[in-house]
Design an enzyme around this catalytic site. Structure first.
Site, PDB file in Angstrom:
ATOM      1  CD  GLN A   1       0.941   0.088  -0.443  1.00 47.00           C
ATOM      2  OE1 GLN A   1       0.088   0.599  -0.266  1.00 47.00           O
ATOM      3  NE2 GLN A   1       2.158   0.240   0.015  1.00 47.00           N
ATOM      4  N   GLY A   2      -0.313  -3.600  -3.525  1.00 46.21           N
ATOM      5  CA  GLY A   2      -1.319  -4.893  -3.415  1.00 46.21           C
ATOM      6  C   GLY A   2      -1.042  -5.513  -2.106  1.00 46.21           C
TER       7      GLY A   2
ATOM      8  CB  SER B   1      -5.217  -4.296   2.194  1.00 49.58           C
ATOM      9  OG  SER B   1      -4.461  -3.363   3.061  1.00 49.58           O
TER      10      SER B   1
ATOM     11  CD  GLU C   1       2.201   3.486   2.644  1.00 54.38           C
ATOM     12  OE1 GLU C   1       1.374   3.780   2.185  1.00 54.38           O
ATOM     13  OE2 GLU C   1       2.669   2.347   2.989  1.00 54.38           O
TER      14      GLU C   1
ATOM     15  CB  SER D   1      -4.403   1.899  12.013  1.00 54.34           C
ATOM     16  OG  SER D   1      -3.941   1.132  13.020  1.00 54.34           O
ATOM     17  CG  ASN D   2      -2.504   7.337  13.104  1.00 58.80           C
ATOM     18  OD1 ASN D   2      -2.009   7.165  11.845  1.00 58.80           O
ATOM     19  ND2 ASN D   2      -2.846   8.619  13.247  1.00 58.80           N
ATOM     20  CD  GLU D   3      -5.982   3.203  16.204  1.00 56.51           C
ATOM     21  OE1 GLU D   3      -5.970   3.154  15.048  1.00 56.51           O
ATOM     22  OE2 GLU D   3      -6.874   4.270  16.762  1.00 56.51           O
TER      23      GLU D   3
END
Ligand SMILES: Cc1cc2nc3c(=O)[nH]c(=O)nc-3n(C[C@H](O)[C@H](O)[C@H](O)COP(=O)(O)OP(=O)(O)OC[C@H]3O[C@@H](n4cnc5c(N)ncnc54)[C@H](O)[C@@H]3O)c2cc1C
Lengths: 384, 357
Positions: free
Chosen positions: A125-126, A128, A243, A366-368
């Site tokens: 997976q590209g 980031s 996802e 992220s969870n944030e």
């Protein structure tokens, strides 16, 4: 409310159970983050695919068996109960495939999905980049159109198993004048193309679990674009939903961990007795895994009645990642001083799991970021 | 496999919700609670007209003959609108106990039709609770009497008990210490026959309190979300600040993963599954914890307003706080889980594939 499986679902469960009992590797495969382990996992994927178990919810003609979501939950339950190997190609199976089903052309589906089901094609997976993590819309890697192909330049990072993958799906800026989530395109890139360099990154567990991928004047055919040019953000966001939603982390995974934790507690009851918080933590593990399972069945029921999963998938992501951390922390405390001994057979899987659990609240958004999504999209609170 | 509710069930729930919204608004409830008795006969009559008191009574006795699964939806509305204890005790727990009596038992014919038409209140005295809620207005008290071989069931008229009121921090609560004497006249079931009835009542009560807790959590979340959207500081709605968003997102998540546990427990009770008690305890623990989280986050989001008598949040917080230890405190329910999962001689059936097995 009907909490019984149909005779067909029960028969399917029995069939999967029997097949796994006969075919699942008897000794654990090596880590798929090593070359040898990767090949072992790939062979296992091919065997699954040969018997139609690799991607059961896909249509038959694409390598699946057209099964429903309840069947999928059943399959996962049997799979995890059998201690069968981790799925090495989950990026392809669970993230790319649903996107191709929705946005891909008939040719793209026929070209990629059966090969993906067999793990002939292994996907990275590209998304980031060094300066585009949570803020994915600040992607700068470019794909400039030149006739019937794009020319790619730039860098991706944290790309899981890119070291062993032969393909990458990713987001590139196809309109150099654009900014943020405009002007991006979703491309399928062969990792053996000229101009690509893959540099492994050692992860917390000492293995090369992910990689940086560099692009220097890489040519990618326009046929490899999914969705319209410039619509890549929209296409990618759909994948992000899959996802963090149901697919990536099926509840059976956590039920298996919770059961192992209960077993661990029961084996070490005497040592655990002096710390009442451990007992409570083990109970919470069971409760959490059960809650996640029930929530999944409830979601599947709602999907079957025509509902759509929206921002709720963000609550899923938070829940499973924190549950996983809590369970593995509890195991570490139960194991006590021995917990650092990586070769101790009782410790090994817990310790590996503990390290990997650290990443759960970070990857897949992220969870944030998930909490922001919940507040803004489910509660309607204003953006900052 | 279809782990959700029918359209009819949802429609009934929605109708009840609309009814409470207009007939049991916070200002009306505050007025009722300030009266000594704390209950409104007029409201009870209207509730009966909605069919709520008939829900759990068998059809043979004039009720709707629905079960625990329907109640699992309804009880959330009781929580959302902070309806006091006596309704669930009369309309859900008492019918469960009375319907457990042999067909043709005189008490069934005497009381169940009155439950349906809303003309009686029944209080329940279970050994897990030191006190009895709403005993002062009860026409009948169903009391447990633990004995060597089990737990007897007694039907005690109001005139035969002496009450001492125990004021609660929750203005909707009316708690009483009940003094009474079991005798052969009041005894309905002996210890052996009574024990399973009282055990089932405890599980139903845990489900009922769990459902109320989730309703309360949802209400506090809604109140705090509205407040966060309206209240401005630093020139913007406080709901645009990330710290506030994250407080509320945590409440959303906790509710989201407690509700299905409640529904699973309801189904286990309805089907009389062997591990129904474990499911009920799980539901109560998960839902009550969500309600406490909601209270803590909601008051924080409200700032000083949340600490006032004036703002309605207090009504819901206080119910959430007191219900946590009603019908078994956390230690009690955890102990039940621990006995089943950790202490039982053999490993119980847990892990992938066992949730609906
Ligand atoms: C094990 C693992 C595998 C991965 N695999 C892949 C992969 O295959 N492909 C791929 O493309 N990527 C992958 N990633 C990368 C992953 O998607 C990113 O790590 C993630 O999006 C976070 O980006 P970042 O690491 O740059 O952290 P940052 O975005 O720098 O965030 C650092 C911290 O700041 C917080 N933060 C950032 N922005 C905000 C905000 N707006 N509000 C509140 N807090 C904020 C974050 O929550 C985090 O706590 C993987 C990561 C891990 C750990």
């Amino acid at each position: 409310m009907d909490l019984t499986y149909t005779p067909e679902q029960q028969a399917f469960r029995a069939e999967v159970r029997a097949w796994l009992a006969a075919h699942a590797p008897r000794t654990p495969l090596q880590s798929y983050d090593t070359r040898e382990g990767f090949e072992q996992h790939r062979a296992w994927e091919a065997e699954l695919a040969e018997h139609g178990y690799s991607a059961i919810t896909w249509p038959k003609e694409l390598g699946g068996r057209g099964a429903g979501l309840i069947d999928w939950l059943v399959f996962e339950e049997e799979y995890w109960a059998a201690d069968a190997p981790l799925r090495v190609n989950q990026n392809g199976l669970l993230l790319l495939a649903p996107t191709l089903m929705e946005f891909g052309t008939a040719e793209q589906k026929a070209r990629f999905l059966p090969r993906t089901a067999r793990c002939d094609d292994m996907w990275a997976q590209g998304w980031s980049e060094p300066n585009a993590g949570s803020d994915m819309a600040s992607i700068t890697s470019r794909a400039i159109r030149d006739g019937d192909h794009y020319v790619l330049n730039g860098q991706k990072t944290w790309s899981t198993r890119a070291l062993f993958a032969n393909w990458m799906f990713g987001l590139f800026r196809s309109d150099p004048e654009s900014s943020r989530h405009h002007g991006l395109s979703y491309l399928l890139v062969p990792l053996d193309a000229e101009g690509i360099t893959v540099r492994p990154i050692k992860a917390l567990n000492g293995k090369f679990a992910f990689a940086e991928v560099f692009f220097k004047d890489v040519h990618v055919s326009v046929e490899n674009r999914v969705g319209e040019e410039g619509q890549g953000w929209h296409v990618a966001m759909a994948t992000a939903g899959f996802e963090r939603g149901l697919l990536l982390r099926s509840p059976a995974r956590y039920q298996r961990t919770a059961k192992r934790l209960v077993e661990l507690y029961r084996r070490h009851r005497g040592e655990a007795a002096h710390d009442g918080t451990l007992r409570d933590a083990v109970l919470r593990a069971w409760m959490g895994a059960e809650a996640y399972t029930l929530s999944s069945y409830h979601t599947v029921a709602r999907l079957q009645h025509g509902a759509k999963i929206g921002a709720e998938s963000s609550t899923n992501k938070i829940f499973w990642s924190e549950l996983d951390l809590d369970m593995h922390e509890t195991a570490m405390h139960l194991l006590g001083a021995r917990a650092e001994l990586i070769d101790d057979p009782e410790v090994h899987e817990w310790l590996e799991g503990f390290l990997f659990a650290q990443a759960g609240p970070i990857y897949a958004g992220s969870n944030e970021i998930q909490r922001n999504i919940i507040a803004e999209r489910m509660l309607g609170l204003p953006k900052n | 496999m279809d782990f959700t509710f029918t359209e009819d069930q949802i429609a009934f729930r929605d109708a009840v919700s609309r009814f409470f919204m207009t007939e049991a608004a916070p200002e009306q409830l505050r007025e009722v609670w300030e009266t000594g008795a704390g209950r409104s006969a007029a409201l009870r009559k209207k509730i009966a007209e909605q069919g709520l008191t008939a829900l759990s009574v068998p059809e043979a006795e004039g009720g709707l003959g629905m079960g625990d699964i329907d109640w699992a939806l309804m009880t959330q509305e009781l929580g959302y609108y902070a309806i006091p204890d006596s309704l669930a005790d009369t309309a859900y727990l008492a019918p469960g106990l009375l319907a457990g009596l042999p067909a043709g038992h005189a008490l069934r014919a005497q009381w169940l039709p009155r439950v349906v038409d809303g003309s009686c209140r029944i209080a329940i005295g279970h050994p897990v609770n030191p006190w009895v809620a709403d005993a002062h207005l009860a026409d009948l008290l169903l009391m447990a009497h633990p004995v060597a071989d089990g737990c007897e069931l007694h039907a005690v008229p109001r005139a035969k008990v002496e009450l001492t009121v125990l004021p609660s921090i929750d203005a909707s609560r009316r708690l009483f210490e009940v003094r009474w004497h079991p005798d052969t006249e009041t005894r309905v079931l002996d210890g052996v026959a009574g024990a399973p009835q009282w055990a089932a009542t405890l599980d139903r009560a845990a489900l009922n309190v769990g459902g109320q807790a989730i309703g309360l959590a949802q209400r506090m979340l809604d109140l705090a979300t509205d407040y966060a959207a309206q209240r401005k500081q630093f020139g913007k709605p406080i709901g645009s600040f990330q710290a506030i968003k994250h407080h509320l997102a945590d409440v959303v998540t906790e509710i989201e993963f407690a509700r299905p546990v409640l529904y699973r427990a309801a189904a286990a009770l309805a089907a009389g599954e062997p591990d129904a008690s474990v499911r009920a305890s799980h539901a109560k623990l998960a839902c009550a914890a969500a309600a406490w989280t909601a209270a803590r986050k909601a008051i924080q989001v409200h700032g000083a307003m949340g600490y006032t008598w004036e703002v309605d949040l207090q009504m819901f917080m206080k119910r959430a706080w007191v219900l946590d230890a009603a019908w078994g405190d956390r230690a009690f329910h955890r102990a039940r889980l621990g006995a089943a999962l950790l202490d039982a001689e053999t490993l119980p059936s847990i892990g992938p594939g066992t949730t609906f097995a």
